[in-house]
Design a protein around this motif. Structure first.
Motif, PDB file in Angstrom:
ATOM      1  N   SER A 262       0.831  -1.195   0.000  1.00  0.00           N
ATOM      2  CA  SER A 262       0.000   0.000   0.000  1.00  0.00           C
ATOM      3  C   SER A 262       0.873   1.254   0.000  1.00  0.00           C
ATOM      4  O   SER A 262       1.952   1.288   0.590  1.00  0.00           O
ATOM      5  CB  SER A 262      -0.921   0.006   1.221  1.00  0.00           C
ATOM      6  OG  SER A 262      -0.162   0.047   2.417  1.00  0.00           O
TER       7      SER A 262
ATOM      8  N   LEU B 142       1.870   2.721   3.397  1.00  0.00           N
ATOM      9  CA  LEU B 142       2.925   1.970   4.096  1.00  0.00           C
ATOM     10  C   LEU B 142       4.282   2.216   3.447  1.00  0.00           C
ATOM     11  O   LEU B 142       5.303   2.298   4.139  1.00  0.00           O
ATOM     12  CB  LEU B 142       2.588   0.478   4.095  1.00  0.00           C
ATOM     13  CG  LEU B 142       3.587  -0.423   4.829  1.00  0.00           C
ATOM     14  CD1 LEU B 142       3.758   0.018   6.280  1.00  0.00           C
ATOM     15  CD2 LEU B 142       3.159  -1.885   4.761  1.00  0.00           C
TER      16      LEU B 142
ATOM     17  N   LEU C  69       4.188   2.636  11.718  1.00  0.00           N
ATOM     18  CA  LEU C  69       4.021   1.788  10.535  1.00  0.00           C
ATOM     19  C   LEU C  69       2.687   1.055  10.568  1.00  0.00           C
ATOM     20  O   LEU C  69       1.998   0.928   9.547  1.00  0.00           O
ATOM     21  CB  LEU C  69       5.183   0.790  10.450  1.00  0.00           C
ATOM     22  CG  LEU C  69       6.553   1.368  10.104  1.00  0.00           C
ATOM     23  CD1 LEU C  69       7.635   0.338  10.355  1.00  0.00           C
ATOM     24  CD2 LEU C  69       6.590   1.820   8.648  1.00  0.00           C
ATOM     25  N   LYS C  70       2.301   0.556  11.731  1.00  0.00           N
ATOM     26  CA  LYS C  70       1.044  -0.178  11.827  1.00  0.00           C
ATOM     27  C   LYS C  70      -0.149   0.718  11.527  1.00  0.00           C
ATOM     28  O   LYS C  70      -1.144   0.277  10.937  1.00  0.00           O
ATOM     29  CB  LYS C  70       0.911  -0.797  13.221  1.00  0.00           C
ATOM     30  CG  LYS C  70       1.707  -2.088  13.395  1.00  0.00           C
ATOM     31  CD  LYS C  70       1.270  -2.813  14.648  1.00  0.00           C
ATOM     32  CE  LYS C  70       1.851  -4.211  14.668  1.00  0.00           C
ATOM     33  NZ  LYS C  70       1.369  -4.989  15.821  1.00  0.00           N
TER      34      LYS C  70
ATOM     35  N   ALA D 129      -0.135   3.091   9.433  1.00  0.00           N
ATOM     36  CA  ALA D 129      -0.144   3.324   7.988  1.00  0.00           C
ATOM     37  C   ALA D 129      -0.528   2.085   7.193  1.00  0.00           C
ATOM     38  O   ALA D 129      -0.859   2.185   6.009  1.00  0.00           O
ATOM     39  CB  ALA D 129       1.223   3.827   7.537  1.00  0.00           C
ATOM     40  N   ALA D 130      -0.469   0.896   7.814  1.00  0.00           N
ATOM     41  CA  ALA D 130      -0.759  -0.350   7.100  1.00  0.00           C
ATOM     42  C   ALA D 130      -2.216  -0.387   6.675  1.00  0.00           C
ATOM     43  O   ALA D 130      -3.112   0.054   7.394  1.00  0.00           O
ATOM     44  CB  ALA D 130      -0.421  -1.547   7.980  1.00  0.00           C
TER      45      ALA D 130
ATOM     46  N   GLU E  34      -0.376  -6.887   6.263  1.00  0.00           N
ATOM     47  CA  GLU E  34       0.698  -5.898   6.405  1.00  0.00           C
ATOM     48  C   GLU E  34       0.988  -5.636   7.881  1.00  0.00           C
ATOM     49  O   GLU E  34       2.151  -5.558   8.281  1.00  0.00           O
ATOM     50  CB  GLU E  34       0.316  -4.602   5.696  1.00  0.00           C
ATOM     51  CG  GLU E  34       0.384  -4.683   4.179  1.00  0.00           C
ATOM     52  CD  GLU E  34       0.111  -3.350   3.499  1.00  0.00           C
ATOM     53  OE1 GLU E  34       0.374  -3.245   2.280  1.00  0.00           O
ATOM     54  OE2 GLU E  34      -0.355  -2.412   4.178  1.00  0.00           O
ATOM     55  N   ARG E  35      -0.055  -5.510   8.704  1.00  0.00           N
ATOM     56  CA  ARG E  35       0.162  -5.280  10.137  1.00  0.00           C
ATOM     57  C   ARG E  35       0.846  -6.484  10.773  1.00  0.00           C
ATOM     58  O   ARG E  35       1.734  -6.324  11.618  1.00  0.00           O
ATOM     59  CB  ARG E  35      -1.173  -4.981  10.824  1.00  0.00           C
ATOM     60  CG  ARG E  35      -1.656  -3.558  10.610  1.00  0.00           C
ATOM     61  CD  ARG E  35      -2.847  -3.231  11.493  1.00  0.00           C
ATOM     62  NE  ARG E  35      -4.052  -3.907  11.018  1.00  0.00           N
ATOM     63  CZ  ARG E  35      -4.856  -3.414  10.075  1.00  0.00           C
ATOM     64  NH1 ARG E  35      -4.579  -2.251   9.506  1.00  0.00           N
ATOM     65  NH2 ARG E  35      -5.934  -4.074   9.695  1.00  0.00           N
TER      66      ARG E  35
ATOM     67  N   ILE F 275       4.542  -6.443   9.825  1.00  0.00           N
ATOM     68  CA  ILE F 275       5.267  -5.419  10.594  1.00  0.00           C
ATOM     69  C   ILE F 275       5.581  -5.937  11.996  1.00  0.00           C
ATOM     70  O   ILE F 275       6.704  -5.788  12.491  1.00  0.00           O
ATOM     71  CB  ILE F 275       4.428  -4.124  10.670  1.00  0.00           C
ATOM     72  CG1 ILE F 275       4.321  -3.482   9.285  1.00  0.00           C
ATOM     73  CG2 ILE F 275       5.045  -3.134  11.668  1.00  0.00           C
ATOM     74  CD1 ILE F 275       3.275  -2.379   9.201  1.00  0.00           C
TER      75      ILE F 275
ATOM     76  N   ARG G 206      10.560  -3.954   4.174  1.00  0.00           N
ATOM     77  CA  ARG G 206      10.094  -3.642   2.815  1.00  0.00           C
ATOM     78  C   ARG G 206      10.042  -4.906   1.956  1.00  0.00           C
ATOM     79  O   ARG G 206       9.071  -5.154   1.240  1.00  0.00           O
ATOM     80  CB  ARG G 206      11.025  -2.604   2.183  1.00  0.00           C
ATOM     81  CG  ARG G 206      10.516  -2.042   0.864  1.00  0.00           C
ATOM     82  CD  ARG G 206      11.601  -1.212   0.183  1.00  0.00           C
ATOM     83  NE  ARG G 206      12.091  -0.155   1.052  1.00  0.00           N
ATOM     84  CZ  ARG G 206      11.546   1.052   1.160  1.00  0.00           C
ATOM     85  NH1 ARG G 206      10.468   1.335   0.457  1.00  0.00           N
ATOM     86  NH2 ARG G 206      12.060   1.955   1.968  1.00  0.00           N
TER      87      ARG G 206
END
Length: 791
Positions: free
Chosen positions: A327, A330, A374-375, A377-378, A383-384, A387, A420
């Protein structure tokens, strides 16, 4: 505190579950025993052994059902007796008050059951220790009863008593003993593990780590289970023990996919062994894949999308790596976090040396703060979850005490590039071969011990500079994914080879000596092969022939290494070989005999000089010369064969251009029996290992070839144990050089190294790689609170 009724009941349930697990697997153990007996029967053997094996196949096939029912009945009796604390099994028919002579049959029975119990505990001791702790804790005592049904010797007696009651003989047991030991050991280990897992689910001593484990699929080529007669497998599992029906997929598939295999091509018994901590010598790939598989299964139960892209873990299929879009929010958050971490961990110059002034707690706090951003923004649950898992991995890595503080900060800067690639390439969690994972493991294997080397601060500084360069390269190419990790991994491997060979003062001299040894040994083998070809059709006496193959080939190789193949000294040794062959041929005229007498003193002098140059001591030289004198005497009296002059001239010409005829090194298969004695290479700067260890298996020889330069090991030799680092592998891995922190170089032949590995005299300093240890640490934290994946 005395145990409560609920605790007592839970302990009783644990015993019943253990017995249920045993009964579920018994059908397949019996079938495996039948298959093992058939395999033995098909092997060539002496007539007496053939008759024993035929009887074994017949009687076991006819009485397998009786044996199986006898074991189940014995377990049912034992579980009832274990319900009363302090009760004892009387399966052997021996009472403590009987003070009578014990029969030979009873003694033999006790020996056999003891051996089976030892085989079980050799494999399952770790799982049993955990289970014993949990059950004893529930019952409020320090130890379970000596005759508790969960003890291996109790099952061993039940199994053997049922064997004899089924009409099977002692000799048949001995014939099949290896199969029986292996099958029952694996069954008990699996049963212990399942009982431990159930107790952990009941929150019984959850702090005792549930060991990673994978069940084996018990599928045998002849598993028709015809020996069960009219009874179904379901019936056999419900013989009064309250065992429910098996779940779909066979008796060894647990609910929730827990028992699924993920790499059916491997030997599952080996997998089970590698999944325990009791096997530090085992190669770690299967262990690493199993840990990854468990991580994937755990996460997939709570984040189903995670499993969709990761293939369940552990397999690492043969297709191209799968990629998925990250995304946009992220992506931006990762860029921001990477820049912030680089700024926070920017080195400063202190006393002429770059240093990063930050403590580990501050480092972890910084990374935790970045993780939360970061979480937020996931965009998706996977994705979470990714992370969180990457953060847990690096939390473990950065708290590893054996990583020097100066290098730890460079590992911290790798977290964002790794995140990444983990988000974009799901196979980061699916295979141990991902280059990002391999890079971290290789650097970790070198730094955990590297800084303590005898080379002083230069050793740590050299490695730190290289790791710094690698991290900066990775950071400079954020959009290249795995390619940048693969590139710097290859560069790191080359740097290690160059460093030990040319820069490290502790190893530079040793590597040079080892390369000379390798060159000499390779040339000696090549010379031997070519001399055999040259003399194949020539009537040379056997004594001279063996001297040329076993002594003079080594002399030629030693001289060629020291003075080059075209040096005058090397040419002189070739002429000595030609003169020896001529002198050993029949001399029928007075003139020929006179020529032999004239040439003999300088020939013997040249032979002694060559043997001395090759490191042969005086007594061995005298022994070789005496044997040659016998051959020369036979030639002098015309008892030897005559070699035509044209053959002698052709042979002399071939000797002069011998190097042009040598077999290609790349195609040279070096037989260990052909490698000459290395004792002549012993020196104060190079220690050659010539003895010790156990007869290696092919797997150990293969493992010896896979050891990686830069990794640390513990060497047990000459009554002391010390750390050594692998500094060099020779051509085709036939020789390996290790260096101690004090700078002493130790050289192994491949076969000798495998012998030391087999005997446990050299073991990896780490029994698992850095990322595998970090993954296990992450699993432990997720087992306690799996909700952190989603928040």
């Amino acid at each position: 505190m005395p145990p409560t009724a609920s605790h007592e009941a839970l302990a009783g349930q644990a015993r019943r579950r253990y017995v249920e697990e045993l009964v579920k697997g018994l059908v397949h153990v019996v079938q495996a025993s039948i298959d093992g007996a058939r395999i033995l029967f098909d092997k060539p053997c002496e007539h007496a052994v053939f008759m024993r094996r035929r009887e074994l196949v017949q009687t076991l096939g006819n009485n397998a059902q009786t044996w199986h029912r006898g074991i189940v009945g014995g377990l049912r009796q034992a579980i009832g007796q274990s319900a009363t604390r302090g009760s004892e099994l009387s399966l052997a028919g021996i009472k403590r008050d009987d003070l009578t002579l014990v029969s030979d049959d009873t003694i033999e029975r006790e020996i056999i059951t003891s051996r089976l119990a030892l085989a079980i505990m050799d494999r399952a001791s770790w799982e049993f220790a955990d289970l014993r702790s949990r059950v004893a804790h529930l019952e409020g005592r320090s130890e379970i009863d000596a005759h508790d049904v969960m003890r291996a010797h109790v099952l061993a007696r039940i199994v053997f008593e049922a064997w004899r009651s089924a009409g099977l003989s002692l000799e048949s047991w001995r014939e099949l003993q290896a199969v029986l030991h292996e099958e029952f050991a694996l069954l008990v280990e699996e049963s212990y593990h399942e009982t431990n897992r159930w107790l952990v689910e009941q929150r019984v001593l959850p702090e005792v780590d549930l060991r990673p484990f994978i069940r084996r699929s018990r599928t045998h080529p002849n598993s028709g289970l015809g020996w069960m007669g009219g009874h179904s497998q379901h019936d056999s599992e419900n013989l009064g023990l309250g065992v429910g029906p098996t779940v779909p997929g066979g008796p060894y598939t647990a609910p929730g996919g827990y028992g699924r295999g993920y790499g059916g091509h491997r030997d599952v018994g080996e997998e089970t062994r590698l999944m325990t901590r009791a096997a530090p010598l085992a190669r770690n790939r299967e262990h690493a894949e199993a840990v990854l598989g468990r991580l994937n299964r755990l996460v997939a139960r709570h984040v189903p999308e995670f499993a969709g892209g990761y293939g369940g873990g552990g397999g690492g299929g043969g297709g191209p790596p799968v990629e998925r879009a990250v995304s946009a929010a992220l992506e931006r958050a990762i860029d921001t976090a990477a820049q912030g971490i680089r700024h926070r961990l920017q080195p400063t110059v202190y006393q002429g040396r770059e240093e990063v002034v930050v403590t580990t707690p501050a480092l972890l706090e910084e990374l935790h703060h970045r993780k939360q951003a970061l979480k937020k923004a996931a965009a998706t649950p996977e994705e979470r979850a990714t992370i969180e898992i990457v953060a847990l991995l690096f939390q473990s890595i950065l708290t590893e005490d054996r990583i020097p503080a100066a290098i730890r900060v460079w590992f911290a800067r790798l977290q964002m590039p790794v995140l990444r690639v983990a988000v974009a390439e799901p196979d980061f969690f699916a295979t141990v071969d991902h280059p990002a994972r391999r890079l971290i493991d290789r650097m970790g294997a070198c730094v955990m011990g590297f800084d303590s080397g005898a080379g002083g601060p230069g050793v740590g500084e050299a490695l730190e500079r290289e790791i710094k360069r690698i991290v900066q390269v990775v950071e400079a190419y954020p959009d290249t994914g795995r390619r940048v990790f693969q590139t710097v991994l290859t560069e790191f491997e080359k740097w290690l080879e160059h460093y030990f060979k040319n820069e490290n003062e502790a190893t530079k001299k040793g590597v040079s000596l080892a390369q000379q040894v390798e060159q000499r040994e390779t040339l000696a083998i090549q010379y031997t092969i070519e001399l055999r070809r040259m003399l194949n059709e020539m009537p040379v006496q056997e004594g001279v022939r063996q001297f040329l193959f076993h002594v003079w080939a080594d002399v030629l190789a030693t001289t060629a290494v020291r003075y080059t193949a075209q040096g005058e000294q090397t040419k002189a040794m070739k002429r000595a070989a030609a003169d020896l062959i001529w002198s050993a041929s029949a001399k029928v005229t007075r003139e020929e005999r006179a020529e032999v007498i004239r040439r003999l003193p300088p020939l013997l002098k040249a032979l002694r000089e060559g043997m001395a140059a090759a490191g042969m001591d005086q007594p061995k030289q005298d022994e070789q010369i005496q044997q040659l004198n016998n051959s020369l005497a036979a030639a002098f009296t015309a008892k030897a064969a005559v070699i035509p002059d044209e053959n002698l001239r052709e042979m002399t010409e071939r000797l002069e251009s011998l190097e042009e005829l040598l077999p290609d090194v790349e195609n040279l298969e070096i037989d260990e029996s052909m490698v000459l004695d290395l004792s002549g290479h012993q020196s104060s700067e190079l220690e050659v290992v010539l003895e010790g260890g156990s007869m290696p298996t092919p797997a150990m020889i293969a493992w010896a070839r896979e050891l990686q330069v830069g990794s640390w090991y513990m060497l047990d030799r000459n009554g002391r144990t010390e750390a050594v680092q692998l500094a060099w592998h020779g051509m085709r891995k036939q020789l390996s050089l290790f260096v101690t922190p004090q700078g002493r170089c130790v050289l192994f032949q491949q076969h000798r190294l495998a012998s030391y590995l087999q005997a446990g005299l050299i073991v990896p300093a780490q029994d698992e790689s850095l990322t595998v240890r970090a993954t296990r640490s992450a699993l432990a934290k997720l087992d306690v609170d799996v909700s952190r994946l989603l928040h």
